[in-house]
Design an enzyme around this catalytic site. Structure first.
Site, PDB file in Angstrom:
ATOM      1  N   ARG A   1      -5.190   4.522  -7.868  1.00  0.00           N
ATOM      2  CA  ARG A   1      -3.997   6.020  -6.958  1.00  0.00           C
ATOM      3  C   ARG A   1      -3.398   6.297  -7.002  1.00  0.00           C
ATOM      4  O   ARG A   1      -2.416   7.565  -7.852  1.00  0.00           O
ATOM      5  CB  ARG A   1      -4.807   6.118  -5.694  1.00  0.00           C
ATOM      6  CG  ARG A   1      -5.711   5.863  -4.617  1.00  0.00           C
ATOM      7  CD  ARG A   1      -5.518   5.533  -3.895  1.00  0.00           C
ATOM      8  NE  ARG A   1      -5.159   4.177  -3.104  1.00  0.00           N
ATOM      9  CZ  ARG A   1      -4.903   3.934  -1.719  1.00  0.00           C
ATOM     10  NH1 ARG A   1      -5.124   5.227  -0.384  1.00  0.00           N
ATOM     11  NH2 ARG A   1      -4.253   2.471  -1.641  1.00  0.00           N
TER      12      ARG A   1
ATOM     13  N   GLN B   1      -3.386  -5.194   5.731  1.00  0.00           N
ATOM     14  CA  GLN B   1      -2.755  -4.439   6.657  1.00  0.00           C
ATOM     15  C   GLN B   1      -3.527  -4.544   8.354  1.00  0.00           C
ATOM     16  O   GLN B   1      -4.948  -4.079   7.627  1.00  0.00           O
ATOM     17  CB  GLN B   1      -3.700  -3.047   6.225  1.00  0.00           C
ATOM     18  CG  GLN B   1      -2.413  -2.627   5.236  1.00  0.00           C
ATOM     19  CD  GLN B   1      -2.939  -1.600   4.602  1.00  0.00           C
ATOM     20  OE1 GLN B   1      -3.772  -1.851   3.624  1.00  0.00           O
ATOM     21  NE2 GLN B   1      -2.513  -0.533   4.342  1.00  0.00           N
TER      22      GLN B   1
ATOM     23  N   GLU C   1      -3.579  12.316  10.294  1.00  0.00           N
ATOM     24  CA  GLU C   1      -4.231  12.155   8.715  1.00  0.00           C
ATOM     25  C   GLU C   1      -5.813  11.327   9.191  1.00  0.00           C
ATOM     26  O   GLU C   1      -5.343  10.711   9.706  1.00  0.00           O
ATOM     27  CB  GLU C   1      -3.400  11.421   8.170  1.00  0.00           C
ATOM     28  CG  GLU C   1      -4.055  11.041   6.755  1.00  0.00           C
ATOM     29  CD  GLU C   1      -4.806   9.885   6.489  1.00  0.00           C
ATOM     30  OE1 GLU C   1      -5.120   9.629   5.003  1.00  0.00           O
ATOM     31  OE2 GLU C   1      -4.700   8.791   7.301  1.00  0.00           O
TER      32      GLU C   1
ATOM     33  N   ASP D   1       0.848  -1.126  -0.131  1.00  0.00           N
ATOM     34  CA  ASP D   1      -0.024  -0.725  -0.136  1.00  0.00           C
ATOM     35  C   ASP D   1       0.769   1.245   0.211  1.00  0.00           C
ATOM     36  O   ASP D   1       0.787   2.407   0.705  1.00  0.00           O
ATOM     37  CB  ASP D   1      -0.958  -0.386   0.944  1.00  0.00           C
ATOM     38  CG  ASP D   1      -1.957   1.044   0.760  1.00  0.00           C
ATOM     39  OD1 ASP D   1      -2.407   1.798  -0.112  1.00  0.00           O
ATOM     40  OD2 ASP D   1      -2.976   1.682   1.788  1.00  0.00           O
TER      41      ASP D   1
ATOM     42  N   ASP E   1      -0.699   8.426  10.873  1.00  0.00           N
ATOM     43  CA  ASP E   1      -1.813   8.081   9.277  1.00  0.00           C
ATOM     44  C   ASP E   1      -2.789   7.908   9.993  1.00  0.00           C
ATOM     45  O   ASP E   1      -2.659   6.344  10.895  1.00  0.00           O
ATOM     46  CB  ASP E   1      -1.047   6.806   8.863  1.00  0.00           C
ATOM     47  CG  ASP E   1      -1.610   6.357   7.593  1.00  0.00           C
ATOM     48  OD1 ASP E   1      -1.904   7.389   6.792  1.00  0.00           O
ATOM     49  OD2 ASP E   1      -1.985   4.625   7.820  1.00  0.00           O
TER      50      ASP E   1
ATOM     51  N   HIS F   1      -2.144   0.489  12.026  1.00  0.00           N
ATOM     52  CA  HIS F   1      -1.884  -1.066  11.720  1.00  0.00           C
ATOM     53  C   HIS F   1      -0.640  -1.900  10.835  1.00  0.00           C
ATOM     54  O   HIS F   1      -0.086  -0.436  10.715  1.00  0.00           O
ATOM     55  CB  HIS F   1      -2.984  -1.025  10.103  1.00  0.00           C
ATOM     56  CG  HIS F   1      -2.932  -0.705   9.378  1.00  0.00           C
ATOM     57  ND1 HIS F   1      -4.429   0.426   9.455  1.00  0.00           N
ATOM     58  CD2 HIS F   1      -2.431  -0.262   8.323  1.00  0.00           C
ATOM     59  CE1 HIS F   1      -3.721   1.386   7.998  1.00  0.00           C
ATOM     60  NE2 HIS F   1      -2.158   1.300   7.276  1.00  0.00           N
TER      61      HIS F   1
ATOM     62  N   ARG G   1       3.591  12.350  11.064  1.00  0.00           N
ATOM     63  CA  ARG G   1       2.184  11.847  10.405  1.00  0.00           C
ATOM     64  C   ARG G   1       1.493  11.022  10.992  1.00  0.00           C
ATOM     65  O   ARG G   1       2.738   9.725  10.496  1.00  0.00           O
ATOM     66  CB  ARG G   1       2.473  12.492   8.544  1.00  0.00           C
ATOM     67  CG  ARG G   1       1.465  12.169   8.518  1.00  0.00           C
ATOM     68  CD  ARG G   1       0.964  12.393   6.523  1.00  0.00           C
ATOM     69  NE  ARG G   1       0.338  11.420   5.832  1.00  0.00           N
ATOM     70  CZ  ARG G   1      -0.816  10.613   5.502  1.00  0.00           C
ATOM     71  NH1 ARG G   1      -0.139   9.276   6.179  1.00  0.00           N
ATOM     72  NH2 ARG G   1      -1.565  10.612   4.821  1.00  0.00           N
TER      73      ARG G   1
ATOM     74  N   ASP H   1      -3.260  10.174  -1.976  1.00  0.00           N
ATOM     75  CA  ASP H   1      -4.687   9.610  -1.954  1.00  0.00           C
ATOM     76  C   ASP H   1      -5.684  10.304  -2.792  1.00  0.00           C
ATOM     77  O   ASP H   1      -5.637  11.382  -3.099  1.00  0.00           O
ATOM     78  CB  ASP H   1      -5.041   9.374  -0.807  1.00  0.00           C
ATOM     79  CG  ASP H   1      -4.455   8.376  -0.215  1.00  0.00           C
ATOM     80  OD1 ASP H   1      -4.125   7.967  -0.021  1.00  0.00           O
ATOM     81  OD2 ASP H   1      -4.184   8.930   1.662  1.00  0.00           O
TER      82      ASP H   1
END
Ligand code: GLC
Length: 650
Positions: A520, A252, A326, A141, A284, A184, A282, A396
């Protein structure tokens, strides 16, 4: 009572810390721990007080704080003190960020070093490098499936390469932001591997169930994040014959924060990166940190308590480090990630302004500003010591995250308006030059989001293919207008790599089996530096876009009114295509600025009475700070050309 217990535990714990920690350099640790301990204790007790291992876990947490403080360098400790003195340092208008993938932007961390000059040429001084921790070859990912939180993925380089990069960035006074993927891990993380081997301690790091009974109950109220590529929120694990919670992709595994050991592990990861010299972390997918059956498992109160606890602990060890939340959720929920009922941020100091991002794309598609106006009006006021990350594109998809109420207030029907936007950006609308793709289409709910590079969504790809000079002009003007808005709005602008030269959609992902199902990747390009160099060739599309954005950045940094001090006021206009707001501070260069933006493809004349009542725009000309041009003010008003925004010094 709470207070007494918390002090008794604090004293006990401190006694157990080695005597070598009694010297002078520890005074700040003890002072900060003392100041924050009551909050840390209360939060920890609220989350875990019912557990028999509450006390040893709390002692473990304090030991982690002490250990990480002991490892923090003298230079970073000095930085902590300096930033504590200038506590709103990150709200200054001088900061301009860019988010990038290390490989797509430069190749490796050591090549990143050679690209710092490019970033400085543009004016960027905060760089968010997307995940660089060790992750599996394919199921990763884009790095958000971490296999080892404390190891750099060899694809990007070594720990020394990062140290060197940080050193060079510090010399150039650039900030570094890195991710900590808190929600995760990869299913190949050591904890997941032990869990798969049947280790009960590590199975308790995740949400694992023997059959579908509880997963079914959870799923009945949990929205799907990736309904196409990863439907549902649980994955069957053959080794353990158990169902594992996997809110994002099947590989995940969601971490179980009802287990304090998980929280302490992640705290340790946060402090590890803080000690590396990272300025901003950051965090997530923070909206997902707490799972409660019968809820959407997003934005739960405990998720906020966890963030407060992480912040309080970070304040003890590394107070100069900031957190970015985020959380791509509704405006009323996003704002809570700064912390509720507070003056200064008590969770994350910075949050993505996903609402503004979506509203800007709405204004581009409709060429109207009613929803933008209503949406900004409905954006709750941020805390004093907190700021937005304002962005147009990121790695994203674009979710149409504004509320139905604001769509109705702007005069549209929510369902058909959202459908129009998806059609507009995915080439199903006749009058649109946009070239994007529907992402996360949910056949059950009808929801869809949008993928695509900024330039392609703004019409540049189609215009270039048609060799339509006027459409190219419009696309460039749109790209510039969008950047103009995020520079002026209030908060830290965050550019996305490639956008400053108009990088288009990149199809390369379609031949990679690990990426082809996730569009994406169409807007996660590998930059072509020969094309990037065209920014220096007069008249090229790259040069036109680059010079416009570079100019905006340089001018923004000179405007004191653009510091983010809750100093924005919307001004109602009688024109559905134009939006205006003022920014104002007490002193400094350009202490009051009026921003007027026209999202239409034709010019509009705005009567100046509304401004003159405030004592502004009474002269015959006014200067647009972006271009340095003199703009005439006629009795009819001020003319704002199509797809243009002015920053008027008033
Ligand atoms: C965040 C990231 C996104 C990722 C997801 C799961 O939303 O921005 O790219 O897919 O988390 O980690």
């Amino acid at each position: 009572m709470y207070e007494q217990i918390s002090h008794a535990i604090l004293n006990d714990t401190l006694r157990q810390l080695s005597t070598s920690k009694q010297d002078k350099q520890w005074q700040f640790f003890y002072t900060r721990l003392g100041a924050n301990f009551y909050a840390i204790y209360s939060l920890f007790h609220h989350l875990y007080g019912h557990r028999p291992d509450f006390k040893p876990q709390l002692a473990h947490l304090v030991a982690v704080l002490a250990e990480r403080y002991g490892q923090r360098s003298a230079a970073l400790k000095a930085q902590d003190l300096a930033r504590e003195q200038d506590h709103a340092w990150f709200m200054h208008q001088k900061w301009v960020g860019m988010a990038l993938y290390c490989d797509g932007f430069a190749g490796t961390l050591s090549h990143m070093q050679t690209k710092l000059a490019y970033l400085q040429e543009l004016g960027v001084n905060m760089v968010h490098i997307m995940p660089i921790c060790d992750c599996p070859e394919t199921n990763n990912d884009g790095g958000y499936a971490v296999r080892d939180y404390k190891k750099i993925d060899p694809r990007y380089g070594s720990e020394q390469d990062l140290d060197q990069l940080i050193h060079l960035m510090q010399q150039r006074e650039m900030l570094l932001a890195l991710d900590v993927v808190v929600n995760h891990t990869s299913d190949e993380h050591a904890w997941a591997i032990k869990a798969k081997q049947g280790d009960a301690t590590y199975q308790d790091y995740y949400y694992m169930f023997d059959d579908r009974t509880l997963p079914d109950i959870y799923e009945s109220t949990m929205p799907e994040v990736f309904p196409e590529q990863a439907p549902g929120s649980f994955t069957f694990n053959a080794e353990t014959q158990k169902w594992v919670m996997t809110v994002f992709n099947h590989y995940q595994w969601d971490l179980n924060y009802s287990n304090p050991a998980v929280l302490i592990e992640i705290l340790d990861v946060i402090l590890f990166w803080a000690n590396k010299g990272v300025d901003i972390l950051r965090l997530d997918a923070v909206a997902f940190l707490w799972k409660k059956m019968g809820s959407s498992c997003q934005n739960e109160r405990e998720a906020h308590l966890i963030l407060q606890l992480l912040k309080d602990c970070c304040q003890v060890v590394a107070p100069s480090v900031l957190f970015i939340a985020e959380a791509i959720v509704s405006p009323t929920e996003i704002i809570k990630y700064f912390g509720e009922d507070a003056v200064n941020a008590k969770e994350c100091e910075i949050a993505y302004n996903a609402t503004l991002m979506a509203l800007l794309w709405d204004a581009v598609a409709t060429k109207q500003t009613q929803l933008l106006y209503k949406g900004i009006e409905g954006l709750p006021e941020k805390l004093d010591r907190a700021t937005w990350l304002n962005y147009v594109r990121c790695h994203d998809d674009i979710g149409l995250g504004f509320s139905d109420e604001s769509i109705i207030a702007a005069g549209f029907d929510p369902v058909s308006h959202r459908r129009f936007l998806v059609d507009y950006y995915t080439g199903h609308y006749e009058d649109s030059n946009a070239k994007g793709f529907a992402f996360g289409v949910n056949k059950k709910t009808g929801d869809a989001r949008i993928s695509g590079a900024l330039a392609s969504l703004a019409g540049l790809e189609t215009a270039l293919a048609k060799q339509d000079a006027s459409a190219i002009d419009d696309a460039i003007a749109t790209i510039s207008l969008l950047h103009n808005f995020i520079m002026a709005f209030g908060g830290m602008p965050l550019l996305y790599y490639g956008d400053a030269v108009g990088t288009l959609n990149d199809d390369a992902y379609l031949i990679d089996s690990s990426k082809m199902n996730d569009n994406r990747w169409v807007h996660r390009p590998t930059l072509d530096w020969a094309q990037m160099d065209k920014r220096q060739q007069k008249g090229t599309v790259e040069q036109r876009i680059f010079s416009a954005i570079k100019q905006l950045i340089a001018v923004r940094k000179e405007i004191s009114a653009f510091a983010d001090l809750n100093n924005r006021a919307l001004i109602a206009l009688d024109n559905p295509h134009v939006i205006a707001f003022s920014r104002e501070v007490a002193t400094g260069m350009h202490a009051r600025v009026l921003v007027i933006a026209n999202f239409d493809v034709q010019a509009h004349c705005i009567p100046t009475q509304a401004f003159q009542q405030k004592g502004w725009l009474k002269q015959t000309t006014v200067t647009d700070l972006c271009s340095g041009q003199s703009i005439p003010l006629t009795p009819a008003g001020i003319v704002i050309p199509k797809l243009t925004a002015y920053w008027l010094s008033i």
